[in-house]
Write an enzyme that holds these catalytic residues in place. Structure first.
Site, PDB file in Angstrom:
ATOM      1  N   LYS A 151       0.841  -1.198   0.000  1.00  0.00           N
ATOM      2  CA  LYS A 151       0.000   0.000   0.000  1.00  0.00           C
ATOM      3  C   LYS A 151       0.882   1.256   0.000  1.00  0.00           C
ATOM      4  CE  LYS A 151      -3.588   1.948   2.882  1.00  0.00           C
ATOM      5  NZ  LYS A 151      -4.458   1.728   4.031  1.00  0.00           N
TER       6      LYS A 151
ATOM      7  N   GLU B 229      10.772  -4.403   4.480  1.00  0.00           N
ATOM      8  CA  GLU B 229      10.902  -5.796   4.028  1.00  0.00           C
ATOM      9  C   GLU B 229      10.599  -5.895   2.538  1.00  0.00           C
ATOM     10  OE1 GLU B 229       9.188  -4.694   6.569  1.00  0.00           O
ATOM     11  OE2 GLU B 229       9.504  -5.933   8.351  1.00  0.00           O
TER      12      GLU B 229
ATOM     13  N   GLY C  16      -4.665  -2.412   5.578  1.00  0.00           N
ATOM     14  CA  GLY C  16      -3.867  -3.541   5.069  1.00  0.00           C
ATOM     15  C   GLY C  16      -4.501  -4.894   5.361  1.00  0.00           C
ATOM     16  N   ARG C  17      -4.918  -5.110   6.600  1.00  0.00           N
ATOM     17  CA  ARG C  17      -5.438  -6.436   6.968  1.00  0.00           C
ATOM     18  C   ARG C  17      -6.853  -6.682   6.467  1.00  0.00           C
ATOM     19  NH1 ARG C  17      -4.317  -3.154  11.051  1.00  0.00           N
ATOM     20  NH2 ARG C  17      -5.929  -2.432  12.493  1.00  0.00           N
TER      21      ARG C  17
ATOM     22  N   GLU D 286      -3.772  -7.250  15.392  1.00  0.00           N
ATOM     23  CA  GLU D 286      -3.439  -5.882  14.987  1.00  0.00           C
ATOM     24  C   GLU D 286      -4.646  -4.969  15.236  1.00  0.00           C
ATOM     25  OE1 GLU D 286      -0.201  -5.557  11.756  1.00  0.00           O
ATOM     26  OE2 GLU D 286      -1.976  -4.714  10.794  1.00  0.00           O
TER      27      GLU D 286
ATOM     28  N   HIS E 252      -1.494 -33.787  18.054  1.00  0.00           N
ATOM     29  CA  HIS E 252      -0.255 -34.497  18.383  1.00  0.00           C
ATOM     30  C   HIS E 252       0.844 -33.530  18.791  1.00  0.00           C
ATOM     31  CE1 HIS E 252      -2.231 -38.097  16.982  1.00  0.00           C
ATOM     32  NE2 HIS E 252      -2.744 -37.322  16.044  1.00  0.00           N
TER      33      HIS E 252
ATOM     34  N   LYS F 150       8.456   0.118  12.904  1.00  0.00           N
ATOM     35  CA  LYS F 150       8.984   0.442  11.570  1.00  0.00           C
ATOM     36  C   LYS F 150       9.953   1.619  11.643  1.00  0.00           C
ATOM     37  CE  LYS F 150       4.993  -1.052   8.753  1.00  0.00           C
ATOM     38  NZ  LYS F 150       3.902  -0.634   7.871  1.00  0.00           N
TER      39      LYS F 150
END
Ligand code: F6P
Length: 548
Positions: free
Chosen positions: A212, A218, A272-273, A358, A389, A518
């Site tokens: 965005k 990253e 974003g999410r 978030e 398990h 950030k």
């Protein structure tokens, strides 16, 4: 922000009644609730299309549900839902609306604060056509690379909301027999990029920079490395053919060399999410095709309509949100564990982790007042049968407050060669029943005696074999895992988050905690690169000493 939501929810009459109710019912056993009312299942489950939610294994009575609905009314939940759909500036700390529902075609005819709704709808429709046409052109081999070859590998470069949603959809719905394989790269250390490039051929590789802001560290590092990799085989002009991007940042896309017909829009009113439904879903659309992507949107739209119009007591996301509040604020639940019994939904816990944590990881209300009640909990999980398990033991006999969502698909994957789907579903039911009912002393004792144990052995083993039970879970069933069902499921959880945030009076649409990290990372990466040991904390100095 309506006044009702700026006040402390603990000061509402319903909250006080719920506290009282929790105290009075502290000895309540889930097994009794399940056994004493033969219609509990029908009263405590809701259905919409091919999705069913069974919340009969929550530690709640009819009275609990009534009080929770009262709480929702006192928090003006209905008004807030309308505000969401009509584009009110609900993201108050960033002065933005949260119009992800508009990406699925939902909206209000009323004039929203953001801009006029018709133009939002037009913008969405225009971009949808553009990015789905692009996706189909890649799939069909109609859009070619610099040397005229078709693309066989697509690599999405993005992180957080620009990665988790499309990655989940690709993983859950792609049939993996396509000529184009879709890969995802998020991590900063280059390992994922290395893996995605293994066997890749520059002439047939398309990169999609999904960011965005086009500024996330990253993503920038991976995008620059991908560009370098391409340019080690192809000329500079190839960038225009081999990179596409989704961003609000035109200047950065210009500088990178993204072609005008390979850039897609996202807007500041899509968080974003919550952005999977926009062009951020391009890589997923390439993996599953435009038709399926439209079905995904339709499924979400069905849930949107339901959330907007269903009465609170019949409203799936509302009831899930209210029960989460009940369990977290009144029963001490601090872990929301997501266990899909379908390997294709393996990435769902990761996706929900960002969505919930978030959004709900906030310590102040929208008016800035600090909260003194739990807001949100740890969200985590994994594939259900695998978890049995590994960590399921902790759920059954551990000491933390947990709540589980068991997610099943009634009709399993057609490509399964192992069978086992039915057994998987049997395990799902067994797990939910075990959490709810536990295993009481009499049952354990009988079993031990039957297996030949004497009195002393029974006494010694009994405490270890006891299962307290009364641990809440929801069972969420899809008739089958198809695009529409997945769309419904994800939209359901988005709205659950909204319900919880509204009751708590917090803003689910900002993420200042992420932003802080950030900014600090920028500072420290500069100091580390410069070797500025005098300005680094102790660990940074050690890092410099050890680095080759
Ligand atoms: O993880 C935090 C976050 O801000 C998310 O909300 C967002 O989806 C992600 O970073 C990536 O941001 P961008 O799309 O701008 O690269």
């Amino acid at each position: 922000m309506a006044k009702g939501n700026t006040i402390n929810p603990q000061n509402t009459p319903a909250w006080a009644l719920l506290s009282d109710h929790a105290q009075k019912n502290s000895g309540l056993k889930l097994s009794n609730l399940l056994d004493s009312n033969s219609s509990r299942y029908s009263q405590f489950s809701l259905e919409l299309g091919n999705l069913l939610v069974d919340f009969s294994r929550c530690l709640a009575t009819d009275e609990t549900l009534d009080l929770l609905v009262e709480l929702a009314e006192q928090r003006q939940l209905h008004t807030k839902i309308n505000d969401l759909y009509s584009g009110a500036l609900l993201n108050c700390s960033e002065g933005r609306a949260a119009l992800h529902t508009a990406l699925r075609g939902a909206g209000s005819a009323e004039m929203p604060a953001v801009t006029d709704m018709a133009s939002v709808a037009n913008l969405v429709a225009e971009q949808l056509e553009l990015f789905l046409d692009f996706a189909d052109a890649i799939r069909a081999g109609n859009r070619l690379g610099h040397t005229g070859q078709r693309f066989t590998r697509v690599i999405n470069i993005g992180i957080g909301g620009s990665d988790l949603g499309p990655r989940l959809v690709s993983h859950a719905l792609a049939d993996h027999s396509e000529e184009v394989s879709v890969h995802y790269v998020a991590g900063i250390d280059g390992i994922e990029l290395h893996d995605a490039l293994c066997g890749a051929v520059p002439e047939t590789t398309l990169f999609i920079i999904c960011s965005k802001t086009f500024a996330t560290l990253e993503t920038r590092i991976n995008a620059d490395a991908a560009r370098q990799w391409l340019l080690s085989s192809l000329p500079k002009e190839a960038v225009a053919a081999h990179f596409a991007a989704i961003s609000v940042n035109d200047t950065a896309m210009d500088e990178f060399g993204i072609a005008a017909n390979a850039r897609f829009r996202i807007w500041d009113w899509v968080g974003g999410r919550f952005s999977l439904w926009s062009a951020v879903g391009l890589s997923a659309a390439i993996a599953i095709g435009s038709k399926s992507f439209r079905r995904l949107l339709e499924g979400a739209a069905l849930m949107d309509e339901h959330f907007k119009t269903a009465p609170l007591r019949q409203n799936i996301p509302v009831m899930l949100g209210l029960l989460a509040i009940w369990q977290q604020n009144f029963l001490g639940v601090s872990n929301h564990v997501v266990l899909p019994y379908d390997q294709r939904l393996k990435l769902l816990p990761d996706y929900l982790q960002q969505l919930f944590m978030e959004s709900l990881g906030k310590g102040v209300r929208v008016d800035g007042a600090p909260v003194d009640y739990r807001t949100g909990c740890a969200v985590w999980g994994g594939v259900g049968s695998n978890s049995q398990h590994s960590f399921a033991q902790w759920l059954h006999q551990g000491t933390a407050g947990i709540q589980v969502d068991y997610i099943g698909t009634v009709n399993g994957p057609s490509m399964s060669i192992a069978g086992g789907h039915l057994e998987g579903m049997a395990n799902l039911i067994a797990q939910a029943e075990s959490l709810a009912r536990g295993q009481a002393a009499a049952e354990v004792t009988d079993a031990l005696i039957e297996s030949g144990c004497g009195d002393a052995e029974v006494e010694q083993l009994l405490p270890h074999k006891l299962h307290p039970g009364s641990r809440p879970s929801n069972i969420i069933l899809l008739r089958q895992l198809d695009p529409a069902g997945l769309g419904m499921l994800l939209a359901m959880y988005e709205h659950q988050v909204f319900v919880e945030a509204t009751i708590w009076g917090i803003n689910p649409f900002d993420q200042w905690g992420v932003e802080l990290g950030k900014v600090r990372a920028m500072k420290f990466s500069k100091l580390l690169a410069e070797g500025a040991s005098e300005s680094l904390p102790g660990i940074g100095i050690h890092f410099l000493r050890w680095s080759k």
